[in-house]
Write an enzyme that holds these catalytic residues in place. Structure first.
Site, PDB file in Angstrom:
ATOM      1  N   ALA A  61       1.311   5.295  -6.851  1.00  0.00           N
ATOM      2  CA  ALA A  61      -0.102   5.301  -6.480  1.00  0.00           C
ATOM      3  C   ALA A  61      -0.739   4.162  -7.257  1.00  0.00           C
ATOM      4  O   ALA A  61      -1.360   4.364  -8.293  1.00  0.00           O
ATOM      5  CB  ALA A  61      -0.758   6.629  -6.830  1.00  0.00           C
ATOM      6  N   LYS A  95       0.462  -8.591  -0.578  1.00  0.00           N
ATOM      7  CA  LYS A  95      -0.139  -7.310  -0.937  1.00  0.00           C
ATOM      8  C   LYS A  95      -1.385  -7.094  -0.071  1.00  0.00           C
ATOM      9  O   LYS A  95      -2.112  -8.048   0.230  1.00  0.00           O
ATOM     10  CB  LYS A  95      -0.539  -7.359  -2.411  1.00  0.00           C
ATOM     11  CG  LYS A  95      -1.411  -6.216  -2.888  1.00  0.00           C
ATOM     12  CD  LYS A  95      -0.579  -5.040  -3.327  1.00  0.00           C
ATOM     13  CE  LYS A  95      -1.409  -3.803  -3.620  1.00  0.00           C
ATOM     14  NZ  LYS A  95      -0.565  -2.592  -3.632  1.00  0.00           N
ATOM     15  N   ILE A 114       7.548   2.324   8.439  1.00  0.00           N
ATOM     16  CA  ILE A 114       6.368   3.100   8.119  1.00  0.00           C
ATOM     17  C   ILE A 114       5.818   2.737   6.734  1.00  0.00           C
ATOM     18  O   ILE A 114       6.498   2.073   5.956  1.00  0.00           O
ATOM     19  CB  ILE A 114       6.696   4.630   8.096  1.00  0.00           C
ATOM     20  CG1 ILE A 114       7.930   4.860   7.220  1.00  0.00           C
ATOM     21  CG2 ILE A 114       6.892   5.163   9.486  1.00  0.00           C
ATOM     22  CD1 ILE A 114       8.364   6.305   7.076  1.00  0.00           C
ATOM     23  N   GLY A 121      11.439  -3.041   0.400  1.00  0.00           N
ATOM     24  CA  GLY A 121      10.539  -2.937  -0.750  1.00  0.00           C
ATOM     25  C   GLY A 121      11.261  -2.374  -1.954  1.00  0.00           C
ATOM     26  O   GLY A 121      11.747  -3.081  -2.833  1.00  0.00           O
ATOM     27  N   GLY A 167      -2.995   2.281  -6.030  1.00  0.00           N
ATOM     28  CA  GLY A 167      -4.422   2.298  -5.701  1.00  0.00           C
ATOM     29  C   GLY A 167      -4.908   0.966  -5.140  1.00  0.00           C
ATOM     30  O   GLY A 167      -6.068   0.597  -5.339  1.00  0.00           O
ATOM     31  N   LEU A 168      -4.014   0.260  -4.465  1.00  0.00           N
ATOM     32  CA  LEU A 168      -4.345  -1.040  -3.851  1.00  0.00           C
ATOM     33  C   LEU A 168      -5.075  -2.008  -4.790  1.00  0.00           C
ATOM     34  O   LEU A 168      -6.142  -2.547  -4.434  1.00  0.00           O
ATOM     35  CB  LEU A 168      -5.180  -0.860  -2.578  1.00  0.00           C
ATOM     36  CG  LEU A 168      -4.495  -0.320  -1.319  1.00  0.00           C
ATOM     37  CD1 LEU A 168      -5.459  -0.402  -0.132  1.00  0.00           C
ATOM     38  CD2 LEU A 168      -3.218  -1.071  -0.989  1.00  0.00           C
ATOM     39  N   CYS A 194      -2.355   3.511   4.045  1.00  0.00           N
ATOM     40  CA  CYS A 194      -2.087   3.682   2.617  1.00  0.00           C
ATOM     41  C   CYS A 194      -2.491   5.098   2.197  1.00  0.00           C
ATOM     42  O   CYS A 194      -3.636   5.501   2.377  1.00  0.00           O
ATOM     43  CB  CYS A 194      -2.851   2.668   1.774  1.00  0.00           C
ATOM     44  SG  CYS A 194      -2.501   2.882   0.016  1.00  0.00           S
TER      45      CYS A 194
END
Ligand SMILES: Cc1cc2nc3c(=O)[nH]c(=O)nc-3n(C[C@H](O)[C@H](O)[C@H](O)COP(=O)(O)OP(=O)(O)OC[C@H]3O[C@@H](n4cnc5c(N)ncnc54)[C@H](O)[C@@H]3O)c2cc1C
Ligand SMILES: Cc1cc2nc3c(=O)[nH]c(=O)nc-3n(C[C@H](O)[C@H](O)[C@H](O)COP(=O)(O)O)c2cc1C
Ligand code: FES
Lengths: 332, 251
Positions: A77, A52, A201, A275, A79-80, A139
């Protein structure tokens, strides 16, 4: 009819000098940076696994709903969310140690708000000695200082690449965004600064609206589209990048089946990121895709991925392709 | 788990609350007008637009119900809803309990009893016998005692403060039941410490068990990794895991 070769096709490939025994790469953000889950992907058939994305400081991520299956892929989303680069180093160390006996290289992934912090994050994760470092400048769910992704312009993408290259000798992969008018120009700019490979991408920005409430479905309102809907966008990007630069490309976006992988490699990808396939096919997605890819190649008599790579780059003249086959001839 | 590359989408459905029942001091049961094809032990994500979205066990399929304990901001908002109000659901998610004949012991800790009355009905419908062991801190946190009695199950109760049933932990009532023999399977849902204690008891007595774990969930669809517990994804491989193998239950 041609006889099927008795041996399995050679599925190995290389990214920046690192050998992968299978062309499938676990995409970043899938299953976090849990060492045991990275090992699970490796056991299922991933040739390399990407952790990650981590950022210099820990991030909690966005509230729920943060990922929704809308029928043609996912919109997410997250949000990392990540424990921060320092904590990441120890996770990466544990993961690298567990992956080594399986012969599966580990790819670290970093992001930051400033060019300088990208360099610092690269130096930090390099301590864990991952085989490769992926630089996530794309991102869609976080905004850099100036309010846009570093992947948006050739100049800022190049500046990040230069900062990372100056901070570590570990080969680096730059991950690009489809949400730009000319992705080939961005690819050229990062390769000019020494990018050893490109992942193409990241997700494409999108939004879902709940009809009943009239509200955006994601708590963050908008998110990134991945999975089936992303495939045609990814194929075009990979095709254009492959025509512009010669570094290896990890073709990522909507690969759900072995045939999808064939298409991605045909567009010029060295290997293939996976993914969202895990949502529909479960943890065994890698083994399913690998098996389908193997059968596809074997049935057509291909001995290696090199024989199908970049086929979309061949000049194609409609007057030739539309000509009906001449009876009795075999087109090879 | 399916090999098919694409499964049906799982988007939110707006449901209306048709009934709201106070079950204990901090838990309400909401019956909704929506339908989900599901089995006991599976869960759904409940969403209030603009507020949050959290996982809850399916407490009944007909009508579709959820038992919600008030523990924080989201459950607080859900408790404020009344019949006629809407709540959004998506699911079902995860691997549920398996139903088989024989004598089953159902163990619930606090709101962990939520999926177990639904399971009890399924077990009784396929000819099984059901004992229920329910534990909580105090009588105000005990869930579904009456529902289990009404179903005809033998109910064993333990509270830590002794305000109902035996004083102690639910494992204190489970231990003698397992050691006495005659229990074919154990199904449990509740806090992790309770499940871990039950896992050792079941290993010791050779009792096959299905344990439902909780974890912090984000995506609910097995992709983000935030619900990992002992190398498995609770939202997808679980929430129900079998002991001793540690594999997801055969649902
Ligand atoms: C599969 C599953 C089934 C569930 N079924 C039910 C059910 O049937 N009924 C029911 O009432 N609840 C159930 N839950 C629990 C419920 O989802 C949570 O209690 C939910 O967080 C409540 O939201 P809240 O905003 O009200 O409280 P929150 O603010 O989320 O707090 C709830 C409690 O969880 C703790 N907590 C919050 N976040 C974390 C974290 N990241 N790590 C550790 N602890 C944390 C808090 O300290 C607090 O004690 C289930 C959970 C799962 C995973
Ligand atoms: C839930 C989720 C989280 C993701 N997190 C990251 C991330 O942290 N860093 C990153 O570079 N890409 C992230 N991505 C993008 C993927 O790595 C990948 O580029 C994209 O999903 C397209 O591939 P796919 O269609 O096979 O999923 C994430 C994607 C998803 C679905
Ligand atoms: S909640 Fe995302 S993997 Fe389970």
């Amino acid at each position: 009819m041609c006889a099927l070769p008795s041996t399995s096709p050679d599925l190995s490939c290389r990214i920046a000098g690192v050998r992968l025994r299978s062309p499938l790469v676990l995409a970043s953000g899938i299953w976090g940076t849990s060492p045991s889950l990275l090992v699970r992907a490796a056991r299922s058939g991933a040739g390399a696994v990407t952790a990650k994305t981590c950022t210099p400081e820990p991030r909690r991520g966005h509230r729920n709903p943060s990922a929704v299956d809308w029928g043609h892929g996912l919109l997410n989303a997250m949000g990392l969310p990540n424990p921060g680069a320092e904590e990441e180093v120890s996770l990466l160390r544990t993961a690298a140690k567990a992956l080594a006996p399986l012969g599966v290289p580990l790819i670290a992934s970093i992001s930051a708000d400033t060019v300088k912090d990208f360099g610092a994050a690269a130096a930090l994760v390099a301590q864990a000695e991952p085989s490769l470092i992926e630089v996530n400048i794309s991102c869609p769910n976080v905004q850099a200082e100036h309010g846009e992704m570093f992947a948006s312009s050739a100049r800022s993408a190049a500046a990040v690449t230069a900062a990372v290259k100056a901070s570590t000798s570990i080969p680096c992969i730059v991950k690009l965004s489809p949400n730009v008018p000319d992705i080939a120009a961005i690819a050229r700019a990062v390769v000019a600064e020494g990018a050893d490979a490109i992942t193409a991408i990241n997700t494409m920005p999108g939004m879902l609206v709940d009809a009943e409430s009239g509200m955006p479905v994601l708590a963050n309102r908008s998110g990134g589209i991945s999975g089936a809907a992303l495939k045609p966008i990814a194929l075009r990007c990979v095709h254009e990048i492959a025509a512009a630069v010669s570094v290896p490309i990890i073709g990522t976006g909507g690969v759900l089946t072995g045939t999808d992988a064939v298409e991605m490699i045909s567009a010029g990808a060295a290997c293939v990121g996976v993914g969202t396939a895990i949502v529909g096919r479960g943890a065994e997605a890698f083994s399913f895709i690998l098996e389908e890819l193997t059968v596809w190649l074997r049935e057509r008599g291909y001995a290696s991925l090199d024989q199908i790579r970049g086929r979309t780059q061949r000049p194609c003249s409609p007057s030739v392709t539309n000509r009906p086959p001449i009876p009795g001839t075999h087109v090879s | 788990m399916s090999g098919a590359p694409r499964e049906a989408a799982c988007q939110h459905v707006a449901a209306r609350i048709v009934e709201k029942t106070q079950e204990n001091a901090r838990t309400v049961m909401l019956a909704l007008d929506a339908a989900l094809e599901c089995i006991p032990g599976q869960f759904a994500m409940l969403w209030l637009p603009g507020v949050d979205e959290k996982p809850f066990s399916i407490a009944g399929a007909d009508p579709l119900s959820f038992a919600i304990s008030r523990v924080g901001p989201f459950s607080e908002r859900v408790h404020a809803l009344e019949p006629g109000d809407r709540i959004w659901i998506r699911g079902p998610f995860g691997a549920g309990f398996s139903a088989a004949p024989g004598r089953a012991l159902l163990v619930g800790g606090g709101y962990g009893a939520a999926p177990l009355a639904f399971l009890a009905r399924a077990l009784l419908a396929c000819g099984g016998k059901v004992d229920a062991a329910l534990g909580a801190r105090g009588v105000g946190d005990l869930l579904f005692v009456k529902r289990f009695r009404d179903l005809g199950a033998a109910v064993h109760v333990a509270t830590e403060d002794g305000s109902a049933g035996m004083r102690g932990r639910v494992t204190d009532v489970v231990r003698p039941l397992l050691r006495a023999g005659g229990i074919d399977r154990l199904h449990a849902c509740g806090p992790e410490a309770m499940l871990d204690a039950l896992a050792s008891l079941c290993t010791e007595t050779g009792t096959p068990a299905e344990l439902s774990y909780e974890a912090y969930m984000r995506c609910g669809v097995g992709i983000c990794g935030s619900c990992e517990h002992n190398e498995r994804l609770v939202c997808r491989d679980g929430p129900v895991f079998t002991i001793p193998t540690g594999h997801a239950s055969g649902s």
